[in-house]
Design an enzyme around this catalytic site. Structure first.
Site, PDB file in Angstrom:
ATOM      1  N   GLU A 101       0.819  -1.218   0.000  1.00 30.39           N
ATOM      2  CA  GLU A 101       0.000   0.000   0.000  1.00 30.39           C
ATOM      3  C   GLU A 101       0.854   1.270   0.000  1.00 30.39           C
ATOM      4  OE1 GLU A 101      -4.067  -1.733   1.997  1.00 30.39           O
ATOM      5  OE2 GLU A 101      -2.818  -0.510   3.278  1.00 30.39           O
ATOM      6  N   GLU A 151      -5.438  -8.295  -1.335  1.00 34.05           N
ATOM      7  CA  GLU A 151      -6.127  -8.167  -0.041  1.00 34.05           C
ATOM      8  C   GLU A 151      -7.585  -7.863  -0.302  1.00 34.05           C
ATOM      9  OE1 GLU A 151      -4.695  -5.524   3.021  1.00 34.05           O
ATOM     10  OE2 GLU A 151      -2.608  -5.933   2.467  1.00 34.05           O
TER      11      GLU A 151
HETATM   12  C1  BGP Z   1      -4.373  -3.044   4.879  1.00 33.86           C
HETATM   13  C2  BGP Z   1      -3.059  -3.590   5.298  1.00 33.86           C
HETATM   14  C3  BGP Z   1      -3.068  -4.849   6.064  1.00 33.86           C
HETATM   15  C4  BGP Z   1      -4.331  -5.147   6.795  1.00 33.86           C
HETATM   16  C5  BGP Z   1      -5.607  -4.683   6.136  1.00 33.86           C
HETATM   17  C6  BGP Z   1      -6.831  -4.693   6.997  1.00 33.86           C
HETATM   18  O1  BGP Z   1      -4.338  -1.669   5.008  1.00 33.86           O
HETATM   19  O2  BGP Z   1      -2.211  -3.794   4.195  1.00 33.86           O
HETATM   20  O3  BGP Z   1      -1.889  -4.937   6.789  1.00 33.86           O
HETATM   21  O4  BGP Z   1      -4.265  -5.157   8.126  1.00 33.86           O
HETATM   22  O5  BGP Z   1      -5.496  -3.419   5.574  1.00 33.86           O
HETATM   23  O6  BGP Z   1      -6.809  -3.593   7.829  1.00 33.86           O
HETATM   24  P1  BGP Z   1      -7.067  -3.648   9.383  1.00 33.86           P
HETATM   25  O7  BGP Z   1      -6.093  -4.626   9.903  1.00 33.86           O
HETATM   26  O8  BGP Z   1      -6.826  -2.291   9.864  1.00 33.86           O
HETATM   27  O9  BGP Z   1      -8.463  -4.097   9.536  1.00 33.86           O
END
Ligand code: BGP
Length: 473
Positions: free
Chosen positions: A175, A367
């Site tokens: 990201e 993701e």
């Molecule tokens: C993204 C990241 C991850 C992950 C995901 C979910 O921003 O790349 O590392 O954690 O989001 O977010 P969160 O864990 O805040 O729910």
């Protein structure tokens, strides 16, 4: 479409994605140095601590460091053909600026790769996922400092030399567009966000973009078979109303998002932010050598997709909603998760089409998923979670993805976020669960770390085995 027909091509890669700091734990094992995550017990919701504190769930996380074989076997049981994980930079270079790597850290990822190979699972490696070595953050202020490019280069050369023959898919930074919004998490920048100037932030972006392109160049040299991709937060943005001023606001928001993929895919800076840079008094230090390096463009584009947002030209309506690192104006037509992230499967189809039309490069969804509070129950004496809400979310998104493939978009694969419960990046909670596999660990740190298959586990296995034929329209 006949529902018994596969919706995805045979070679489509199916799997899940994690990050080292959110699963491994073992935060000091085998010579690992501290990373920024070891002093971020509250995610991005609070200030970092001076040293690791017992309330930081990431110090032990879900103990993947010791349980990776068991976890990978469960992924194999679901039929994964790809697994995305990150390498913890501070396991390889504990401080980040040493000359020689830590052999014990390198050996750990050899073992993970051995295990994946045993199960025929293709690795997809993120080189840097929100886990800058703490020393680099505190001593150099992270990516604001040009010397970071050299430290990253040394790290990347070490990885390609060691694993280049056995890892085909690589992502340079997780990201990368998040650095503007979460400078410590994403850019290892120790100075608090409020004290950073726009120039410092954009200079940090520039350094990361050069480092990313450098990684692609090094891959060509050291691992000729490797495919290198960039990774961004995809955030489709809709006008709040048909007012042209709202559409103009969308155009501006899109420019900030497109900037990062444009540089990666086209190898040069676009012109559309020049006006903004001039207005903000931002003058980037870009050398001729930087421009040369940026020409090393990526092989594919990957992204996280959780939600969409709206934009408006009317300051009175510009409310900041919740979201993945960057929120936006909430969309009155969409439902939201328990954490306020708005659920929009169609947005995934739109973003896939848009990126494909813009670049004609293969895409990879690395993701996607639903963070939710799960309730452990017993069915026939076996602990499980009846997570129909997660199945609904994923069913909708996978249908949208299948539609995009039908639209002609080239998609390499799909890795859901957190196939096994892990520590949240934004809130540092374990109760924000994404997994098909439940991990018995709670926000207060209690729990046995035992793993249990949720209902979605069997559901995902069937989706993979049937190449999407079992998805419900
Ligand atoms: C993204 C990241 C991850 C992950 C995901 C979910 O921003 O790349 O590392 O954690 O989001 O977010 P969160 O864990 O805040 O729910």
């Amino acid at each position: 479409m006949n529902d018994s027909q596969p919706r995805f091509p045979r070679e489509f890669l199916w799997g899940g994605a994690v990050a080292a700091n959110q699963v491994e734990g073992a935060y000091l094992a085998d010579g690992k140095g501290l990373s920024i995550q070891d002093v971020m017990p509250h995610g991005i919701k609070g200030a970092p601590t001076q040293e690791p504190t017992p309330d930081n769930l990431k110090l032990e996380a879900i103990d993947f460091y010791h349980r990776y074989a068991e976890d990978i076997a469960l992924f194999a049981e679901m039929g994964f053909s790809v697994f995305r994980f990150s390498i913890a930079w501070s396991r390889i270079f504990p401080n980040g600026d040493e000359e020689t790597p830590n052999e014990a850290g390198l050996a750990f990822y050899d073992r993970v790769l051995d295990e994946l190979e045993k199960h025929g699972i293709e690795p997809l490696v993120t080189i840097s996922h929100y886990e800058t070595p703490l020393h680099l953050a505190q001593t150099y202020d992270g990516w604001t400092d040009r010397r970071m490019i050299g430290f990253y280069e040394r790290y990347v050369r070490t990885l390609f030399t060691r694993y280049g023959h056995r890892v085909k898919y690589w992502l340079t930074f997780n990201e990368i567009n998040a650095v503007l919004h979460a400078p410590l998490l994403s850019g290892g920048i120790w100075t608090p966000k409020e004290e950073l100037s726009p120039s410092q932030l954009w200079q940090a972006c520039h350094h990361e973009l050069v480092a990313s392109a450098l990684a692609t160049r090094i891959a060509r040299e050291l691992a000729p078979g490797a495919k290198v991709g960039c990774m961004v937060i995809a955030l489709p943005t809709y006008p709040l109303t048909p007012d042209p001023a709202d559409l103009l606001a969308v155009m501006t928001a899109d420019h900030f998002n497109d900037f990062f993929t444009d540089v990666h895919a086209r190898g040069a800076y676009p012109k559309y932010l020049d006006r903004y840079f001039a207005e903000q008094g931002i003058e980037l230090d870009i050398t001729d050598e930087d421009r040369e390096i940026l020409r090393n463009t990526v092989d594919f584009i990957s992204f996280s997709y959780y939600m969409s947002v709206c934009e408006t030209g009317d300051p009175a309506k510009k409310i900041a909603g919740e979201g993945n690192i960057m929120g936006g104006v909430p969309n009155p037509t969409l439902p939201a998760s328990e954490w306020g992230w708005q659920i929009d499967p169609t947005g995934l189809r739109l973003v896939l089409n848009r990126l494909w039309e813009r670049y004609q490069l293969p895409l990879f969804i690395v993701e996607n998923g639903l963070g939710a509070k799960d309730q452990l129950v017993e069915v026939d004496g076996v602990p499980t979670v009846l997570d129909d809400y997660r199945i609904d979310y994923m069913n909708g998104h996978l249908l949208a993805l299948a539609d995009a493939i039908g639209d002609g978009v080239d998609v390499l694969g799909y890795t859901s976020w957190g196939p096994i419960d892990l520590v949240s990046a934004s809130t540092a909670q374990l109760s924000k669960r994404y997994g098909f596999i439940y991990v018995d660990r709670n926000d207060d740190g209690s729990g046995t770390m035992a793993r249990y298959r949720k209902k979605s586990f069997g559901w995902y296995r069937e989706v993979i085995a049937s190449q999407g034929a079992t998805l419900q329209p």
